[in-house]
Design a protein around this motif. Structure first.
Motif, mmCIF file in Angstrom:
data_model
loop_
_atom_site.group_PDB
_atom_site.id
_atom_site.type_symbol
_atom_site.label_atom_id
_atom_site.label_comp_id
_atom_site.label_asym_id
_atom_site.label_seq_id
_atom_site.Cartn_x
_atom_site.Cartn_y
_atom_site.Cartn_z
ATOM 1 N N LEU A 45 0.771 -1.101 0.031
ATOM 2 C CA LEU A 45 0.112 -0.159 0.000
ATOM 3 C C LEU A 45 1.050 1.045 0.004
ATOM 4 O O LEU A 45 0.543 2.253 -0.690
ATOM 5 C CB LEU A 45 -0.960 0.017 1.307
ATOM 6 N N VAL A 46 2.010 1.206 0.508
ATOM 7 C CA VAL A 46 2.767 2.367 0.739
ATOM 8 C C VAL A 46 3.521 2.558 -0.835
ATOM 9 O O VAL A 46 3.581 3.587 -1.379
ATOM 10 C CB VAL A 46 3.988 2.210 1.844
ATOM 11 N N LEU A 126 18.273 -3.482 6.521
ATOM 12 C CA LEU A 126 18.011 -4.273 5.124
ATOM 13 C C LEU A 126 16.737 -3.867 4.393
ATOM 14 O O LEU A 126 16.513 -3.498 3.252
ATOM 15 C CB LEU A 126 17.935 -5.711 5.204
ATOM 16 N N VAL A 127 15.635 -3.881 5.198
ATOM 17 C CA VAL A 127 14.445 -3.459 4.685
ATOM 18 C C VAL A 127 14.481 -2.001 4.188
ATOM 19 O O VAL A 127 13.552 -1.550 3.281
ATOM 20 C CB VAL A 127 13.207 -3.711 5.774
ATOM 21 N N HIS A 132 13.578 2.178 0.609
ATOM 22 C CA HIS A 132 14.294 3.639 0.300
ATOM 23 C C HIS A 132 13.085 4.493 0.097
ATOM 24 O O HIS A 132 12.921 5.283 -0.756
ATOM 25 C CB HIS A 132 14.911 3.036 -1.172
ATOM 26 N N ARG A 133 12.419 4.654 1.127
ATOM 27 C CA ARG A 133 11.333 5.754 1.425
ATOM 28 C C ARG A 133 12.041 6.832 2.245
ATOM 29 O O ARG A 133 12.674 6.743 3.301
ATOM 30 C CB ARG A 133 10.259 5.194 2.203
ATOM 31 N N ALA A 134 11.810 8.124 1.682
ATOM 32 C CA ALA A 134 12.345 9.251 2.403
ATOM 33 C C ALA A 134 11.369 9.631 3.494
ATOM 34 O O ALA A 134 10.397 9.337 3.570
ATOM 35 C CB ALA A 134 12.398 10.207 1.584
ATOM 36 N N ARG A 135 12.252 10.187 4.511
ATOM 37 C CA ARG A 135 11.509 10.709 5.615
ATOM 38 C C ARG A 135 10.329 11.978 5.192
ATOM 39 O O ARG A 135 10.664 12.524 4.237
ATOM 40 C CB ARG A 135 12.496 11.145 6.717
ATOM 41 N N LEU A 148 16.556 6.540 6.198
ATOM 42 C CA LEU A 148 15.420 6.184 5.606
ATOM 43 C C LEU A 148 14.346 5.939 6.520
ATOM 44 O O LEU A 148 14.527 5.908 7.683
ATOM 45 C CB LEU A 148 15.685 5.125 4.644
ATOM 46 N N SER A 149 13.089 5.938 6.104
ATOM 47 C CA SER A 149 12.126 6.088 7.002
ATOM 48 C C SER A 149 11.327 4.659 7.194
ATOM 49 O O SER A 149 10.730 4.693 8.320
ATOM 50 C CB SER A 149 10.899 7.125 5.994
ATOM 51 N N PHE A 150 11.105 3.987 6.253
ATOM 52 C CA PHE A 150 10.273 2.624 6.192
ATOM 53 C C PHE A 150 11.017 1.429 6.398
ATOM 54 O O PHE A 150 11.799 1.084 5.505
ATOM 55 C CB PHE A 150 9.303 2.714 4.977
#
Length: 243
Positions: A45-46, A126-127, A132-135, A148-150
């Motif tokens: 979903l993200v 690792l996740v 690779h989601r930005a904050r 990274l954020s997620f």
């Protein structure tokens, strides 16, 4: 009579240790998959930028930030809480727990604590690299965080820490004490997640992902180490019987 007993022995013999370990390892994998399904759905979903989830993420970010910029005291409290829920505290805490378990004659539990705590940090890194989601980006940030954020490392660590301490302490607690311990653990996990969203360094979905991934990791490690402990016990019992 002797031949009949000899013939009946293979049918009543217990399964080989390797077969028992394989069955329990399969249960460990099932436990991991069962808890990780929500994480996979949340990740999908993200990455798909599902509008309802984006609305929750953006709404929580903006509303909490508008409160944070005018309440410096609350910001300080949330920053202190985040520090308490970081590796600065967890590393010495679980090192002391592991040493205590070793001195108490429970080396397998000590290994379980060390592997679960350290492995969680590696899994989170690792996740994060994979997703690779930005904050979150805010016009007037009240806090800063690198990386990274997620998923949220603080949320995952809080879940793992509360679960580990619960697994160690709850068997010794009963009645009201057990209920209080569970309530404190839940409150700690929720408070850390809220602090990270309040400070604007994580989205709500980051925190939820950290919770789920932490629970999945502890479930898998607990099942795997339980299987290992029973396997070693069975081997020791077999060796004693054979001797």
């Amino acid at each position: 009579m002797t031949s009949r007993r000899a013939a009946a022995t293979p049918a009543t013999a217990p399964p080989e240790p390797g077969a028992r370990f394989g069955a329990r390892a399969l249960l460990a994998a099932f436990a991991l998959a069962l808890v990780a399904v929500p994480f996979g759905l949340l990740l999908f979903l993200v990455q798909d930028r599902w509008p309802p989830l984006l609305e929750v993420d953006d709404g929580a970010r903006d509303s909490l930030h508008s409160f944070a910029v005018t309440h410096a005291g609350v910001v300080t409290a949330m920053q202190t809480l985040s520090t308490l829920g970081s590796a600065v505290v967890y590393l010495p805490l679980f090192a002391l727990v592991a040493v205590w378990l070793l001195r108490s004659g429970r080396p397998r539990l000590a290994i379980f604590v060390v592997v679960t705590a350290a492995g969680s940090a590696g899994l989170n890194a690792l996740v994060k690299l994979a997703v690779h989601r930005a904050r979150p980006v805010l016009p007037d940030p009240v806090a800063h965080a690198n990386g990274l954020s997620f998923p949220s490392g603080h949320a995952q660590s809080a879940m793992v820490a509360a679960s580990l301490l619960g697994l160690l302490a709850l068997p010794r607690l009963h009645g009201a004490r057990r209920a209080i311990a569970v309530a404190l653990g839940v409150a700690w996990v929720l408070a850390i997640g809220f602090a990270r969203v309040f400070l604007g360094v994580h989205f709500v979905s980051d925190v939820l992902a950290g919770y789920v991934l932490g629970a999945a990791w502890v479930a898998a490690m607990a099942a795997a180490f339980r299987a290992w402990r029973r396997e070693r016990s069975a081997e020791a019992g077999g060796a004693a019987a054979g001797g």
